[in-house]
Scaffold this active site. Structure first.
Site, PDB file in Angstrom:
ATOM      1  N   ASP A 163      -2.458   0.577  -4.865  1.00 13.73           N
ATOM      2  CA  ASP A 163      -1.070   1.011  -4.723  1.00 13.73           C
ATOM      3  C   ASP A 163      -0.523   0.754  -3.322  1.00 13.73           C
ATOM      4  O   ASP A 163      -1.261   0.355  -2.411  1.00 13.73           O
ATOM      5  CB  ASP A 163      -0.962   2.511  -5.072  1.00 13.73           C
ATOM      6  CG  ASP A 163      -2.081   3.358  -4.467  1.00 13.73           C
ATOM      7  OD1 ASP A 163      -2.674   2.930  -3.458  1.00 13.73           O
ATOM      8  OD2 ASP A 163      -2.371   4.438  -5.003  1.00 13.73           O
ATOM      9  N   ASN A 192      -3.779  16.764  -7.879  1.00 18.38           N
ATOM     10  CA  ASN A 192      -3.267  16.995  -9.239  1.00 18.38           C
ATOM     11  C   ASN A 192      -3.938  16.080 -10.265  1.00 18.38           C
ATOM     12  O   ASN A 192      -3.495  15.977 -11.397  1.00 18.38           O
ATOM     13  CB  ASN A 192      -1.744  16.810  -9.274  1.00 18.38           C
ATOM     14  CG  ASN A 192      -1.313  15.406  -8.870  1.00 18.38           C
ATOM     15  OD1 ASN A 192      -2.138  14.516  -8.722  1.00 18.38           O
ATOM     16  ND2 ASN A 192      -0.014  15.206  -8.694  1.00 18.38           N
ATOM     17  N   GLU A 239       0.803   9.541 -11.494  1.00  9.97           N
ATOM     18  CA  GLU A 239       0.997  10.983 -11.461  1.00  9.97           C
ATOM     19  C   GLU A 239       0.839  11.582 -12.865  1.00  9.97           C
ATOM     20  O   GLU A 239       0.874  10.845 -13.869  1.00  9.97           O
ATOM     21  CB  GLU A 239       2.397  11.293 -10.905  1.00  9.97           C
ATOM     22  CG  GLU A 239       2.602  10.869  -9.451  1.00  9.97           C
ATOM     23  CD  GLU A 239       1.931  11.811  -8.430  1.00  9.97           C
ATOM     24  OE1 GLU A 239       0.919  12.443  -8.762  1.00  9.97           O
ATOM     25  OE2 GLU A 239       2.424  11.879  -7.292  1.00  9.97           O
TER      26      GLU A 239
HETATM   27  C1  GLP Z   1      -3.307   8.767  -2.331  1.00 15.43           C
HETATM   28  C2  GLP Z   1      -3.735   7.475  -2.999  1.00 15.43           C
HETATM   29  C3  GLP Z   1      -4.786   7.738  -4.043  1.00 15.43           C
HETATM   30  C4  GLP Z   1      -5.894   8.582  -3.448  1.00 15.43           C
HETATM   31  C5  GLP Z   1      -5.325   9.898  -2.997  1.00 15.43           C
HETATM   32  C6  GLP Z   1      -6.371  10.851  -2.441  1.00 15.43           C
HETATM   33  O1  GLP Z   1      -2.433   9.515  -3.091  1.00 15.43           O
HETATM   34  N1  GLP Z   1      -2.676   6.782  -3.590  1.00 15.43           N
HETATM   35  O2  GLP Z   1      -5.285   6.516  -4.521  1.00 15.43           O
HETATM   36  O3  GLP Z   1      -6.886   8.799  -4.401  1.00 15.43           O
HETATM   37  O4  GLP Z   1      -4.384   9.578  -1.991  1.00 15.43           O
HETATM   38  O5  GLP Z   1      -6.391  10.785  -1.066  1.00 15.43           O
HETATM   39  P1  GLP Z   1      -7.368  11.562  -0.121  1.00 15.43           P
HETATM   40  O6  GLP Z   1      -8.664  10.889  -0.231  1.00 15.43           O
HETATM   41  O7  GLP Z   1      -6.747  11.406   1.240  1.00 15.43           O
HETATM   42  O8  GLP Z   1      -7.402  12.971  -0.576  1.00 15.43           O
END
Ligand code: GLP
Length: 247
Positions: free
Chosen positions: A67, A134, A141
């Site tokens: 993403d 979430n 989402e």
């Molecule tokens: C973002 C990314 C996700 C990732 C999530 C968790 O939202 N788009 O792909 O899994 O963060 O991030 P973190 O590892 O910082 O909790």
């Protein structure tokens, strides 16, 4: 789903990096689906160490990220392009033309079309995943259609709040992003999910304690994948009252 419990975050990173290295050893032309976020940092640090020790080569590897924030130019310090360059690509020998991260500044329709075209042409040998509080995967989402392809997402307020720690303030966190769809995530030959941090307890419970597979908790779809490995840290497994042979 297979569950592996690592002592701590760093060890989880080493474990996941080892799986990536093994994938590339078996197929030097592998296509790796990559993820961002705090959880992935030890993975990339361990991959750089493996590269420095001659244990992995990226010469013929292709990568594609899950993403990117809509509207952030690749040069923005919080763009996922910068994340990947600074954690991995700048430290290993890889042809940057073989690394795909959607361009967040293109018109939405074009971003999705180009991204999907790339995904269709490059099946992933391994897809690395983190999980949002979430249960989101990539930026899919809650409520995302399980067959979805590349699309633009309006980020949940919780996601923006969680990710605001990387920005000066929540107002700077983009409201939209482009993400690989759940359908394409599920097409990878193997999926490796690293889950770290007490904020992910609900997602872990949904994965291991309940049987259900529901779009309201996108990560539950991974229960349907034939080769998904979940790497958890010990503290999180304890909090969720899981034992390694449970999965
Ligand atoms: C973002 C990314 C996700 C990732 C999530 C968790 O939202 N788009 O792909 O899994 O963060 O991030 P973190 O590892 O910082 O909790």
């Amino acid at each position: 789903m297979k569950m592996l419990v690592a002592k701590n975050h760093e060890e989880a990173g080493v474990l996941v990096a080892g799986m990536i290295a093994e994938t590339v050893r078996l197929n030097p032309n592998a296509c790796l689906g990559l993820a961002t976020g705090g959880s992935m940092e030890p993975v990339y640090a361990a991959l750089v160490r493996l590269f420095e020790n001659g244990k992995i080569r990226f010469d013929s590897v292709t990568t594609v990220n899950l993403d990117e924030y809509a509207g952030l130019p690749p040069s923005h310090p919080q763009s996922y392009r910068q994340y990947m360059n600074s954690r991995l690509f700048d430290h290993v020998k890889i042809d940057i033309r073989n690394t795909c991260i959607p361009l967040g500044t293109e018109p939405p329709e074009k971003i999705c079309r180009d991204f999907q075209k790339f995904l269709d042409a490059h099946p992933r040998d391994l897809q690395l995943l983190g999980v949002g509080a979430n249960g989101h995967i990539g930026f899919n989402e809650p409520g995302t259609f399980f067959e979805s392809q590349a699309h633009i997402v309006t980020l949940n307020e919780q996601t923006r709040e969680d990710n605001s720690r990387f920005f000066a303030s929540i107002d700077d966190v983009p409201k939209q992003a482009v993400t690989m769809g759940v359908g394409d995530i599920m097409k990878a030959s193997a999926i490796v999910i690293l889950i770290h941090g007490s904020g992910k307890l609900r997602a872990v419970r949904e994965l291991f304690t309940h049987e259900r597979v529901i779009p309201e908790v996108p990560c539950t779809v991974l229960k349907l994948h034939r080769n998904a490995t979940i790497v958890l840290t010990e503290d999180l497994a304890r909090m969720a009252e899981l034992t390694p042979d449970r999965a």
